[in-house]
Design a protein around this motif. Structure first.
Motif, PDB file in Angstrom:
ATOM      1  N   PRO A  14       0.816  -1.208   0.000  1.00  0.00           N
ATOM      2  CA  PRO A  14       0.000   0.000   0.000  1.00  0.00           C
ATOM      3  C   PRO A  14       0.854   1.264   0.000  1.00  0.00           C
ATOM      4  N   ALA A  15       0.342   2.297  -0.668  1.00  0.00           N
ATOM      5  CA  ALA A  15       1.118   3.518  -0.842  1.00  0.00           C
ATOM      6  C   ALA A  15       1.328   4.258   0.463  1.00  0.00           C
ATOM      7  N   GLU A  16       0.372   4.125   1.395  1.00  0.00           N
ATOM      8  CA  GLU A  16       0.515   4.873   2.642  1.00  0.00           C
ATOM      9  C   GLU A  16      -0.325   4.246   3.742  1.00  0.00           C
ATOM     10  N   CYS A  17       0.045   4.558   4.977  1.00  0.00           N
ATOM     11  CA  CYS A  17      -0.715   4.103   6.138  1.00  0.00           C
ATOM     12  C   CYS A  17      -2.105   4.709   6.088  1.00  0.00           C
ATOM     13  N   ALA A  18      -3.111   3.883   6.311  1.00  0.00           N
ATOM     14  CA  ALA A  18      -4.492   4.360   6.249  1.00  0.00           C
ATOM     15  C   ALA A  18      -4.836   5.299   7.393  1.00  0.00           C
ATOM     16  N   GLY A  19      -3.999   5.294   8.441  1.00  0.00           N
ATOM     17  CA  GLY A  19      -4.295   6.148   9.579  1.00  0.00           C
ATOM     18  C   GLY A  19      -3.670   7.527   9.511  1.00  0.00           C
ATOM     19  N   CYS A  20      -2.439   7.601   9.019  1.00  0.00           N
ATOM     20  CA  CYS A  20      -1.732   8.889   9.059  1.00  0.00           C
ATOM     21  C   CYS A  20      -1.044   9.248   7.759  1.00  0.00           C
ATOM     22  N   CYS A  28       1.133   1.967  10.225  1.00  0.00           N
ATOM     23  CA  CYS A  28       2.421   2.319  10.822  1.00  0.00           C
ATOM     24  C   CYS A  28       2.421   1.995  12.311  1.00  0.00           C
ATOM     25  N   PRO A  29       3.601   1.908  12.946  1.00  0.00           N
ATOM     26  CA  PRO A  29       3.669   1.568  14.376  1.00  0.00           C
ATOM     27  C   PRO A  29       2.871   2.524  15.255  1.00  0.00           C
ATOM     28  N   ARG A  30       2.863   3.801  14.944  1.00  0.00           N
ATOM     29  CA  ARG A  30       2.141   4.752  15.781  1.00  0.00           C
ATOM     30  C   ARG A  30       0.635   4.525  15.712  1.00  0.00           C
ATOM     31  N   CYS A  31       0.126   4.296  14.520  1.00  0.00           N
ATOM     32  CA  CYS A  31      -1.312   4.044  14.387  1.00  0.00           C
ATOM     33  C   CYS A  31      -1.695   2.681  14.957  1.00  0.00           C
ATOM     34  N   ARG A  32      -0.803   1.706  14.827  1.00  0.00           N
ATOM     35  CA  ARG A  32      -1.077   0.395  15.430  1.00  0.00           C
ATOM     36  C   ARG A  32      -1.168   0.518  16.943  1.00  0.00           C
ATOM     37  N   ALA A  33      -0.295   1.324  17.537  1.00  0.00           N
ATOM     38  CA  ALA A  33      -0.341   1.524  18.987  1.00  0.00           C
ATOM     39  C   ALA A  33      -1.631   2.225  19.406  1.00  0.00           C
ATOM     40  N   GLU A  64      -6.426   8.849  14.703  1.00  0.00           N
ATOM     41  CA  GLU A  64      -6.046   7.752  13.817  1.00  0.00           C
ATOM     42  C   GLU A  64      -7.057   6.608  13.815  1.00  0.00           C
ATOM     43  N   VAL A  65      -7.597   6.281  14.992  1.00  0.00           N
ATOM     44  CA  VAL A  65      -8.547   5.167  15.066  1.00  0.00           C
ATOM     45  C   VAL A  65      -9.796   5.480  14.250  1.00  0.00           C
ATOM     46  N   ARG A  66     -10.295   6.689  14.364  1.00  0.00           N
ATOM     47  CA  ARG A  66     -11.446   7.086  13.558  1.00  0.00           C
ATOM     48  C   ARG A  66     -11.140   6.974  12.074  1.00  0.00           C
ATOM     49  N   THR A  67      -9.957   7.444  11.667  1.00  0.00           N
ATOM     50  CA  THR A  67      -9.567   7.389  10.258  1.00  0.00           C
ATOM     51  C   THR A  67      -9.459   5.952   9.769  1.00  0.00           C
ATOM     52  N   LEU A  68      -8.931   5.068  10.599  1.00  0.00           N
ATOM     53  CA  LEU A  68      -8.785   3.669  10.221  1.00  0.00           C
ATOM     54  C   LEU A  68     -10.144   2.996  10.026  1.00  0.00           C
ATOM     55  N   LEU A  69     -11.060   3.214  10.960  1.00  0.00           N
ATOM     56  CA  LEU A  69     -12.377   2.605  10.843  1.00  0.00           C
ATOM     57  C   LEU A  69     -13.111   3.107   9.610  1.00  0.00           C
ATOM     58  N   LEU A  70     -13.023   4.387   9.343  1.00  0.00           N
ATOM     59  CA  LEU A  70     -13.690   4.933   8.162  1.00  0.00           C
ATOM     60  C   LEU A  70     -13.053   4.429   6.872  1.00  0.00           C
ATOM     61  N   ALA A  71     -11.726   4.282   6.874  1.00  0.00           N
ATOM     62  CA  ALA A  71     -11.046   3.776   5.682  1.00  0.00           C
ATOM     63  C   ALA A  71     -11.499   2.354   5.363  1.00  0.00           C
ATOM     64  N   HIS A  72     -11.620   1.536   6.393  1.00  0.00           N
ATOM     65  CA  HIS A  72     -12.058   0.158   6.195  1.00  0.00           C
ATOM     66  C   HIS A  72     -13.527   0.103   5.795  1.00  0.00           C
ATOM     67  N   LYS A  73     -14.363   0.863   6.477  1.00  0.00           N
ATOM     68  CA  LYS A  73     -15.808   0.795   6.253  1.00  0.00           C
ATOM     69  C   LYS A  73     -16.224   1.452   4.955  1.00  0.00           C
TER      70      LYS A  73
END
Length: 286
Positions: A14-20, A28-33, A64-73
């Motif tokens: 993937p071109a970039e982390c879905a969170g940040c 990325c490690p920060r978004c995973r944490a 980041e968590v909000r961004t991740l959930l929206l990216a997946h959904k």
């Protein structure tokens, strides 16, 4: 050629982390944490709707968590499914308490993850069912870490509902009241283990409360049927013993049937979500 190759590699790397937006990583490690780095805790919306089961969440619904959930959904970032499923599995374990991974395989039976169903129009628009997809990933993670688990997608919408976005807590409850039901034959599946409702997010708690209502209704109905059958068979057995209608060889011995085990859907019903508003996390509440 270069554009085609870039499109292909973006599918694999993937071109970039879905969170940040960090380059060349799904997460990325920060978004995973942010997603999985906290101990899941109990959450309670205020006001708390009647019938809401005990709910545990993995992370606050922010940044980041909000961004991740929206990216997946909403954007179909399916590469996040495994990570989101792992976060959900952590919340499930927290809700199970002594029946988590440290309890030993099989000690508390199979865990049944029941996803809160999305509206049909939403599934069609997104092209997938994100909550069911995450539930399957969570069940796999639970099994991998020693907790028998499977998904029981037994809930469905019995009538259309409005989009919950923009509705306050009272209107959300009214919008969803009586909207869910258990599928035909689904009630039998619910007796096979400990039931945990799962969703991606809790805000007002209206969706989880309605889902819990539907599960409890079918459990109570099955309990009434079992009680009626138990009473009828017991009376029949007593009549046989009184009148001796059968020969000793043919006699049907009734030590009345074994009573049903305690209902797994009453006070034992639990719920788990990936995220909840920060102010709903329980801190030193009585």
């Amino acid at each position: 050629m270069r554009g085609w190759w870039r499109d292909l590699t973006d599918l694999v790397l993937p071109a970039e982390c879905a969170g940040c937006g960090a380059p060349r990583t799904v997460l990325c490690p920060r978004c995973r944490a942010a997603l999985c780095g906290r101990v899941p805790r109990r959450v309670r919306p205020a006001p708390e709707p009647a019938g809401l089961p005990v709910v545990h969440a993995a992370a606050p619904y922010a940044q980041e968590v909000r961004t991740l959930l929206l990216a997946h959904k909403e954007r179909g970032a399916l590469a996040l499914t495994g990570e989101l499923g792992a976060a959900l599995a952590g919340a499930v374990r927290a809700g199970l308490g002594g029946c988590g991974a440290d309890a030993g395989a099989g000690r508390c039976g199979t865990v049944l993850l029941v996803p809160v169903p999305s509206a049909r129009w939403a599934v069609r628009a997104r092209g997938h069912d994100p909550v069911r997809r995450m539930a399957l990933a969570a069940a796999g993670e639970l099994r991998r870490t020693g907790t028998p688990a499977r998904v029981a997608a037994v809930l469905r919408q019995r009538r259309p509902v409005a989009d919950q976005a923009g509705l306050d807590a009272r209107r959300r409850l009214a919008n969803l009241a009586g909207a869910l039901e258990v599928t035909a034959g689904g009630g039998r599946l619910l007796g096979a283990g400990r039931v945990v409702l799962v969703d991606d997010l809790i805000t007002t708690g209206a969706s989880l409360a309605e889902a819990a209502r539907a599960l409890r209704d079918v459990a109570e109905e099955r309990s009434r049927v079992r009680t009626a059958v138990y009473g009828a068979v017991t009376r029949e057995g007593r009549d046989e013993q009184r009148f001796g209608a059968r020969t000793e060889r043919e006699k049907w011995v009734h030590g009345a049937p074994e009573k049903a085990s305690p209902n797994a859907l009453g006070h034992a019903l639990r719920a788990a979500v990936i995220a909840a508003p920060r102010d709903s996390f329980e801190i030193n509440r009585n």
